[in-house]
Design a protein around this motif. Structure first.
Motif, PDB file in Angstrom:
ATOM      1  N   SER A 168       1.031  -1.017   0.150  1.00 22.03           N
ATOM      2  CA  SER A 168       0.160  -0.049   0.214  1.00 22.03           C
ATOM      3  C   SER A 168       0.872   1.286   0.132  1.00 22.03           C
ATOM      4  O   SER A 168       0.807   2.238  -0.729  1.00 22.03           O
ATOM      5  CB  SER A 168      -1.234   0.211   1.151  1.00 22.03           C
ATOM      6  OG  SER A 168      -0.887  -0.006   2.903  1.00 22.03           O
ATOM      7  N   LYS A 169       1.992   1.236   0.480  1.00 15.89           N
ATOM      8  CA  LYS A 169       3.219   2.631   0.819  1.00 15.89           C
ATOM      9  C   LYS A 169       3.499   2.575  -0.837  1.00 15.89           C
ATOM     10  O   LYS A 169       3.364   4.176  -0.817  1.00 15.89           O
ATOM     11  CB  LYS A 169       3.774   2.464   1.964  1.00 15.89           C
ATOM     12  CG  LYS A 169       3.768   2.334   2.972  1.00 15.89           C
ATOM     13  CD  LYS A 169       4.412   1.688   3.510  1.00 15.89           C
ATOM     14  CE  LYS A 169       4.657   1.854   4.981  1.00 15.89           C
ATOM     15  NZ  LYS A 169       5.151   1.370   5.912  1.00 15.89           N
ATOM     16  N   ILE A 228       1.562   1.744  -3.808  1.00 16.74           N
ATOM     17  CA  ILE A 228       0.746   2.310  -3.935  1.00 16.74           C
ATOM     18  C   ILE A 228       0.856   3.945  -4.441  1.00 16.74           C
ATOM     19  O   ILE A 228       0.428   5.873  -4.525  1.00 16.74           O
ATOM     20  CB  ILE A 228      -0.771   1.805  -4.223  1.00 16.74           C
ATOM     21  CG1 ILE A 228      -0.360   0.123  -4.424  1.00 16.74           C
ATOM     22  CG2 ILE A 228      -1.775   2.669  -4.230  1.00 16.74           C
ATOM     23  CD1 ILE A 228      -1.747  -0.058  -4.134  1.00 16.74           C
ATOM     24  N   ILE A 275      -0.986   4.706   7.063  1.00 15.88           N
ATOM     25  CA  ILE A 275      -2.099   3.233   5.984  1.00 15.88           C
ATOM     26  C   ILE A 275      -2.127   2.833   7.398  1.00 15.88           C
ATOM     27  O   ILE A 275      -0.999   2.166   8.017  1.00 15.88           O
ATOM     28  CB  ILE A 275      -1.023   3.099   5.188  1.00 15.88           C
ATOM     29  CG1 ILE A 275      -0.703   3.650   3.657  1.00 15.88           C
ATOM     30  CG2 ILE A 275      -1.721   0.745   4.854  1.00 15.88           C
ATOM     31  CD1 ILE A 275      -1.683   4.485   3.030  1.00 15.88           C
ATOM     32  N   TYR A 333      -4.901  -0.397   9.545  1.00 11.96           N
ATOM     33  CA  TYR A 333      -5.925  -1.176   9.876  1.00 11.96           C
ATOM     34  C   TYR A 333      -6.817  -0.794  10.151  1.00 11.96           C
ATOM     35  O   TYR A 333      -7.674  -0.609  10.622  1.00 11.96           O
ATOM     36  CB  TYR A 333      -5.320  -2.794   9.277  1.00 11.96           C
ATOM     37  CG  TYR A 333      -6.905  -3.508   9.262  1.00 11.96           C
ATOM     38  CD1 TYR A 333      -7.047  -3.764   8.419  1.00 11.96           C
ATOM     39  CD2 TYR A 333      -7.337  -4.551   9.827  1.00 11.96           C
ATOM     40  CE1 TYR A 333      -7.920  -4.296   7.801  1.00 11.96           C
ATOM     41  CE2 TYR A 333      -8.232  -4.430   9.811  1.00 11.96           C
ATOM     42  CZ  TYR A 333      -8.505  -5.540   8.850  1.00 11.96           C
ATOM     43  OH  TYR A 333      -9.597  -6.366   8.676  1.00 11.96           O
TER      44      TYR A 333
END
Length: 80
Positions: free
Chosen positions: A2-3, A5, A60, A62
Motif C-alpha cells: 500500500s505504501k 501505491i 496506512i 488497518y
C-alpha cells in the motif's frame, strides 16, 4: 504494497489535488524519518517554498486506536 501505491506519481497527484486543490506535480515524497527517530509511512512536501501549500502526512493503518492517533499527532507536530 500500500505504501508503494501511495508513492506512485498518479496516485500522489490525485491525493494532493483532492486535499489541497493544488496543480499536478506540486509535491514530492520527502524524508519520512523524524527527529525523534520515528518514521511515518509517506511524507509529502511542496516542491517550492514560494507556493503556500502545507506538508501532507499519509499513514496506512488497518486499525485506528489511541496509540495510532498519538503517533500520527506527533508526526504532524514535527512536520511544522
Amino acid at each position: 504494497m500500500s505504501k508503494r501505491i501511495v508513492r506512485d506519481a498518479k496516485v500522489l497527484n490525485y491525493t494532493t489535488e483532492a486535499i489541497t486543490r493544488s496543480t499536478e506535480d506540486d509535491y514530492f515524497v520527502g524524508n519520512c524519518e523524524w527527529k525523534d527517530g520515528t518514521r511515518s509511512d509517506v511524507f509529502l512536501e511542496p516542491k517550492s517554498s514560494s507556493i503556500d501549500l502545507p506538508p501532507i502526512i499519509v499513514e496506512i493503518q488497518y486499525y485506528v486506536n489511541k496509540r495510532f492517533i498519538r503517533r500520527a499527532a506527533g508526526y504532524c507536530l514535527q512536520a511544522n
